[in-house]
Design an enzyme around this catalytic site. Structure first.
Site, PDB file in Angstrom:
ATOM      1  N   ARG A 120       3.139  28.528   7.630  1.00 36.85           N
ATOM      2  CA  ARG A 120       2.790  29.484   8.693  1.00 36.85           C
ATOM      3  C   ARG A 120       2.142  30.741   8.099  1.00 36.85           C
ATOM      4  O   ARG A 120       1.345  31.399   8.760  1.00 36.85           O
ATOM      5  CB  ARG A 120       4.034  29.812   9.528  1.00 36.85           C
ATOM      6  CG  ARG A 120       5.165  30.381   8.746  1.00 36.85           C
ATOM      7  CD  ARG A 120       6.496  30.292   9.483  1.00 36.85           C
ATOM      8  NE  ARG A 120       7.095  28.963   9.411  1.00 36.85           N
ATOM      9  CZ  ARG A 120       8.230  28.632   9.987  1.00 36.85           C
ATOM     10  NH1 ARG A 120       8.903  29.501  10.715  1.00 36.85           N
ATOM     11  NH2 ARG A 120       8.702  27.411   9.882  1.00 36.85           N
ATOM     12  N   LYS A 161      13.151  23.883  -2.926  1.00 34.57           N
ATOM     13  CA  LYS A 161      13.629  22.695  -2.214  1.00 34.57           C
ATOM     14  C   LYS A 161      14.565  21.888  -3.108  1.00 34.57           C
ATOM     15  O   LYS A 161      14.452  21.968  -4.332  1.00 34.57           O
ATOM     16  CB  LYS A 161      12.426  21.800  -1.857  1.00 34.57           C
ATOM     17  CG  LYS A 161      11.575  22.309  -0.724  1.00 34.57           C
ATOM     18  CD  LYS A 161      10.439  21.345  -0.419  1.00 34.57           C
ATOM     19  CE  LYS A 161       9.536  21.861   0.682  1.00 34.57           C
ATOM     20  NZ  LYS A 161      10.175  21.937   2.000  1.00 34.57           N
TER      21      LYS A 161
HETATM   22  N1  BES Z   1       6.200  21.537   4.192  1.00 38.69           N
HETATM   23  C1  BES Z   1       7.448  21.869   4.756  1.00 38.69           C
HETATM   24  C2  BES Z   1       7.785  21.065   5.992  1.00 38.69           C
HETATM   25  C3  BES Z   1       8.168  19.627   5.771  1.00 38.69           C
HETATM   26  C4  BES Z   1       9.457  19.293   5.423  1.00 38.69           C
HETATM   27  C5  BES Z   1       7.257  18.648   6.001  1.00 38.69           C
HETATM   28  C6  BES Z   1       9.795  17.974   5.273  1.00 38.69           C
HETATM   29  C7  BES Z   1       7.602  17.317   5.855  1.00 38.69           C
HETATM   30  C8  BES Z   1       8.874  16.976   5.490  1.00 38.69           C
HETATM   31  C9  BES Z   1       7.461  23.343   5.182  1.00 38.69           C
HETATM   32  O1  BES Z   1       6.724  24.197   4.404  1.00 38.69           O
HETATM   33  C10 BES Z   1       8.897  23.785   5.111  1.00 38.69           C
HETATM   34  O2  BES Z   1       9.431  23.747   4.049  1.00 38.69           O
HETATM   35  N2  BES Z   1       9.468  24.158   6.243  1.00 38.69           N
HETATM   36  C11 BES Z   1      10.812  24.550   6.303  1.00 38.69           C
HETATM   37  C12 BES Z   1      10.884  25.739   7.208  1.00 38.69           C
HETATM   38  C13 BES Z   1      12.231  26.420   7.195  1.00 38.69           C
HETATM   39  C14 BES Z   1      12.460  27.094   5.852  1.00 38.69           C
HETATM   40  C15 BES Z   1      12.270  27.431   8.307  1.00 38.69           C
HETATM   41  C16 BES Z   1      11.618  23.383   6.888  1.00 38.69           C
HETATM   42  O3  BES Z   1      11.142  22.713   7.790  1.00 38.69           O
HETATM   43  O4  BES Z   1      12.713  23.149   6.385  1.00 38.69           O
HETATM   44 ZN    ZN Z   2       7.773  24.851   2.675  1.00 37.79          ZN
END
Ligand code: BES
Ligand code: ZN
Ligand code: ZN
Length: 485
Positions: free
Chosen positions: A336, A262
């Protein structure tokens, strides 16, 4: 903070602050023997959340705090919750050590609900953030008396337990990731079970999960020095029950994104990626005291997503315990992956009548619904309607989002059965995430709550809000469970 209960007919005893919740359009009804300047009484209108302090002229209370409840015979429960939270906060601001709530209102059928909202608001409003400073601030408020009818007191007792479930979850959420590791989540679950004869716990370690073929769950923590666990809590009421519900909470104690790392801005917030797990543990914390007539299972897959030489890599194929293979195209779509094996485990070994998962699953849900609404998806309109209804009762609002065949089709893999992200052209990131999960629930009625927006950073509403955890899900699930028989 010790909370006790008294009837209206009992004498008000010495207290630093007497709190009076007062409706609009009626003069504040003070207990016998307590008087404040007439000018304060007459100038207070009772509008929702209006507050007025007064030094007493006479009586056992040092000061009186009037809080408005707004118009109406049966009060809006959100207003009651907020009023009680305002009282708790004002008491702490003014360094009051003892507070008496004086509730002498005509409430009829709604008395118990009024009491519950009061108890919830009081406990949530008094909640203090976990603080790791050298000299942490102490809470001044030591003693609270709720003086009211039997019905209001009964409701308030429930509300206190529910509120403590919420603040339990919030403490876990706000604790930094180096102090709330997967093994700490396990320790918290064990403490809950230790405190109740109706709750048992087991925690599957990596070895046991390997034996069960949970290759999807295990792939996420491969880059972390903290081992993963699958926590399984069971609440069994004394009476034989008809229904068995399974709650599943995403317990990522830190989500760096892994190899698909990230951006660094606000990455610290990813300590909140265990909020679904915190909601399940907070719910069990309260179940011990509430004793609903339903068997409840709680699953918390808990792990840490870190980049390392042994991390899962984009393109790797992993196998989940139901035999489906998954192409991990983005290691940041890890929630997931851990939920997949937890849901498959529930479907295969627990066989509940319904299952509900809670997860900070997608950034997309924050775009779609913001910080005040949780998205619900699934395979059962009845179940999602029930959760929407509980959202209205508790103020933890829930809004339906679709999963259509197109989303399911889009999650099919090229070399594996599934892929863990949707195609860029599809969009609808929350729906495709839900579609992915639908492959692991079999025929069991299932709802998926995406709490990525609501788990922290909600608008301030006296008893919660701001850049901290909300404990979302606990009050919602408890309301849903209360209605199951
Ligand atoms: N934990 C994150 C989702 C998240 C992002 C929660 C920002 C709260 C604030 C999750 O694991 C994630 O990173 N999801 C990605 C999925 C994508 C790579 C398909 C997302 O939402 O960007
Ligand atoms: Zn994630
Ligand atoms: Zn995550």
């Amino acid at each position: 903070m010790k909370i006790s209960f008294k009837t209206i007919s009992a004498k008000v005893t010495k207290t630093d602050l007497l709190v009076l919740l007062s409706p609009e359009g009626r003069a504040p009804k003070l207990p016998p023997g307590v008087s404040i300047p007439k000018s304060v009484e007459t100038s207070f209108s009772g509008k929702s959340r209006e507050t007025r302090f007064a030094d007493t002229i006479d009586g056992p209370a040092e000061r009186v705090l009037l809080i408005g409840l707004g118009k109406g015979k049966s009060f809006d429960l959100e207003t009651v919750r907020r009023a009680a939270a305002i009282a708790a906060q004002k008491a702490q601001k003014t360094h009051a050590a003892s507070v008496t709530f004086w509730v002498d209102l005509k409430l009829d059928k709604s008395a118990e609900d009024f009491g519950q909202a009061l108890g919830e608001g009081l406990v949530m409003g008094a909640h203090r953030l976990v603080d790791f400073k050298r000299s942490p601030k102490k809470c001044s408020l030591k003693k609270v008396i709720i003086q009211s009818s039997k019905e209001v007191s009964r409701g308030a007792k429930t509300g206190v337990i529910v509120g403590e479930g919420n603040t339990f979850a919030r403490r876990l959420q706000d604790t930094p990731a180096n102090k709330m590791r997967p093994k700490d989540m396990v320790a918290e679950a064990r403490k809950i079970a230790k405190n109740s004869p109706k709750i048992t716990v087991k925690a599957l370690d990596e070895k046991s999960m390997e034996k069960l073929g949970m290759g999807s769950l295990l792939s996420v923590s491969r880059g972390s020095s903290e081992p993963a666990y699958l926590i399984h809590l069971v609440y069994k009421p004394a009476k034989k029950t008809k229904r068995k519900i399974c709650l599943v909470g995403k317990g990522l104690t830190f989500d760096s994104g892994g190899i698909s790392i990230k951006p660094s801005a606000r990455m610290d917030e990813m300590k909140y990626d265990m909020s679904g797990g915190a909601a399940v543990l907070g719910t069990f914390h309260a179940l011990a005291g509430l004793n609903p007539d339903v068997e409840v299972h709680g699953l918390v897959p808990t792990s840490e997503n870190m980049p390392d030489a042994s991390s899962v890599k984009p393109g790797d194929v992993v196998t989940a315990s139901n035999g489906l293979t998954i192409e991990v195209l983005n290691t940041d779509a890890e929630g997931r992956l851990i939920l997949a094996d937890a849901l498959a485990y529930a479907e295969k070994t627990i066989k509940p009548d319904a299952m509900i998962d809670l997860a900070t699953l997608t950034g997309a849900v924050v775009v779609a619904l913001g910080h005040e609404l949780t998205g619900v998806m699934g395979n059962s309109k009845t179940l999602s309607d029930e959760l929407v209804a509980s959202g209205q009762t508790t103020g933890e609002l829930v809004w339906p989002l679709p999963i259509i065949d197109f989303h399911k089709e889009d999650m099919k893999g090229s070399v594996g059965d599934l892929k863990n992200i949707g195609s860029p052209s599809t969009g609808a990131g929350s729906c495709t995430a839900g579609a992915f999960l639908s492959n692991f629930v079999g025929d069991i009625p299932w709802a998926h709550l995406d709490i990525a927006g609501t788990a922290w950073g909600a608008t301030r509403r006296d008893y919660q809000g701001g850049p901290v955890g909300t404990g979302v899900g606990v009050r919602l699930l408890l309301d849903y469970l209360k209605k199951q028989r």
